[in-house]
Design an enzyme around this catalytic site. Structure first.
Site, PDB file in Angstrom:
ATOM      1  CD  GLU A  62     -26.810  13.079 -25.678  1.00  0.00           C
ATOM      2  OE1 GLU A  62     -27.762  13.824 -25.366  1.00  0.00           O
ATOM      3  OE2 GLU A  62     -25.958  13.376 -26.533  1.00  0.00           O
ATOM      4  CD  GLU A  88      -3.056  17.189 -33.604  1.00  0.00           C
ATOM      5  OE1 GLU A  88      -1.841  17.458 -33.671  1.00  0.00           O
ATOM      6  OE2 GLU A  88      -3.669  16.576 -34.491  1.00  0.00           O
TER       7      GLU A  88
END
Length: 314
Positions: free
Chosen positions: A129, A98
């Site tokens: 992970e 954004e």
């Protein structure tokens, strides 16, 4: 700071798993599946409100992170680097993407290191992970250095990928910032600045996309927006570096120029036409600068419109 041995990382994660607040089940919700729909919704909403409340206790740390990040990113070579896995990684990417349309933050100054790699964030890759070597390689491949700001996010505060990435980035001299939701999280110690978002047990035990995720999203919003304000991308409450890429945003840019200069809409449109629909130089043009002068003024004042306005030729 030397990198922690992988085995000790895993041992620390195992020990934390025994008492991590985000993994605990609250006795209050043990019969949640028997509750009325309304009561369930109210409990979930209360959890979200609790997540927001947790931000108040983290404001000092967030402020320190913003101050340090502005200092690094004022260098035009500095990059924002987001690191995470699962929900935390997706929220990190959401925050970063954004920044370009909202503040014209250059895409080349954004780096995303997501456990498992690739761009398909809708699918989880088992074991990603825990891949410490991938984290090290990601930091090395991105050429992370002293000019960069690396933000690692993990609700547990033990995610191996995120921990090793922050450790490696810190060794490389980058500013490192960590967000985690459990007190005592080793991730908070891996970074120069650790931000504890203490949201406690979830309504659904271990479902950290809920309160923990909400707190992370808000913390990232606060951090990145305050950083952009510190880098002079906001003036008098307006997003003056917004990219006017559609009709709605072109109109918004016009309204900003009118509001910031007091000119008529047709003058604002003319100034924007001369400056590629960029608000900052358009405001300077309306105030008497030529487009070239406007560009030079903003360059001289490092994008600070307030300072540039004080320097417009008579």
């Amino acid at each position: 700071m030397p990198e922690t041995d992988i085995s000790s990382n895993r041992q620390a994660a195992d020990r934390l798993g025994e008492w991590r607040e985000t993994e605990r089940r609250s006795p209050r919700f043990e019969d949640l599946d028997l509750w009325s729909r309304r009561d369930v919704l109210e409990a979930l909403l209360d959890g979200q409100q609790h997540a927001l409340h947790a931000l108040w206790g983290a404001l000092d740390s967030i402020e320190a992170a913003v101050e340090a990040a502005v200092g690094r990113l004022a260098d035009s070579r500095g990059r924002l680097v987001y690191v995470g896995a699962g929900t935390s990684g997706r929220l990190a990417v959401l925050d970063g993407v954004e920044l370009t349309p909202t503040f014209s933050w250059p895409r080349e100054r954004l780096v995303y290191l997501f456990a498992g790699g690739g761009t398909d964030f809708s699918r989880a890759r088992e074991g990603a992970e825990d891949d410490a070597e991938a984290a090290r390689q990601g930091i090395e491949a991105a050429g992370i250095g002293v000019q960069d700001v690396v933000i690692g996010i993990a609700a547990s505060g033990t995610t191996l990928y995120t921990r090793v990435a922050l450790q490696s980035a810190r060794v490389a001299g980058a500013l490192t910032i960590a967000l985690a939701n459990n007190p005592g999280s080793p991730l908070l110690e891996d970074a120069e600045i650790g931000i504890l978002l203490r949201t406690g047990p979830e309504v659904l035990a271990g479902s950290t996309r809920m309160a923990a995720g909400t707190s992370q999203k808000v913390a990232l919003n606060l951090f990145s927006t305050a950083v952009m304000i510190g880098l002079h991308k906001v003036y008098r409450g307006y997003m003056v570096d917004v990219q006017a890429t559609n009709a709605k945003l072109v109109k918004r840019a016009e309204n900003m120029v009118v509001a910031l200069s007091g000119c008529r809409p047709e003058a604002a449109r003319a100034a924007l036409a001369q400056t590629g629909n960029s608000v900052k130089p358009a405001v300077l043009v309306v105030n008497g600068a030529t487009p070239d002068e406007a560009t030079a003024l903003l360059g001289r004042h490092k994008g600070n419109l307030r300072a540039a306005l004080n320097d417009v030729p008579a």
